[in-house]
Scaffold this motif. Structure first.
Motif: not given
Length: 87
Positions: A2-5
């Motif tokens: 998952s991409e993290q902000a």
């Protein structure tokens, strides 16, 4: 994965003379100190009465600090202070 902000970097400003303080920065400083003081913050100028405080009690202490800015002996580092609730 998952991409993290990635958080936005904070803008730090260091004021060394009273003329560097804008009306907006002054107002934001007073608002921040009011919120911190009323939340039980431990770093409170001696001129403050006990909480709860409003802008009218905080402004004189902020103005005294601003008036005392001097590049040789008194600077004020600033970073954004997000108050809870709408701005």
């Amino acid at each position: 994965m998952s991409e993290q902000a990635v958080p936005e970097p904070l803008e730090f400003v260091q004021l060394a003379q009273p003329r560097e303080m804008t009306a907006r920065r002054r107002q934001e400083l007073i608002e921040c100190w009011t919120v911190v003081s009323n939340a039980g913050g431990a770093v409170i100028p001696l001129e403050f009465p006990g909480p709860p405080v409003g802008a009218e009690q905080v402004a004189p202490a902020a103005d005294a600090l601003i008036a005392g800015l001097d590049p040789r002996r008194g600077r004020l580092p600033l970073a954004p202070c997000a108050a809870p609730g709408p701005r």
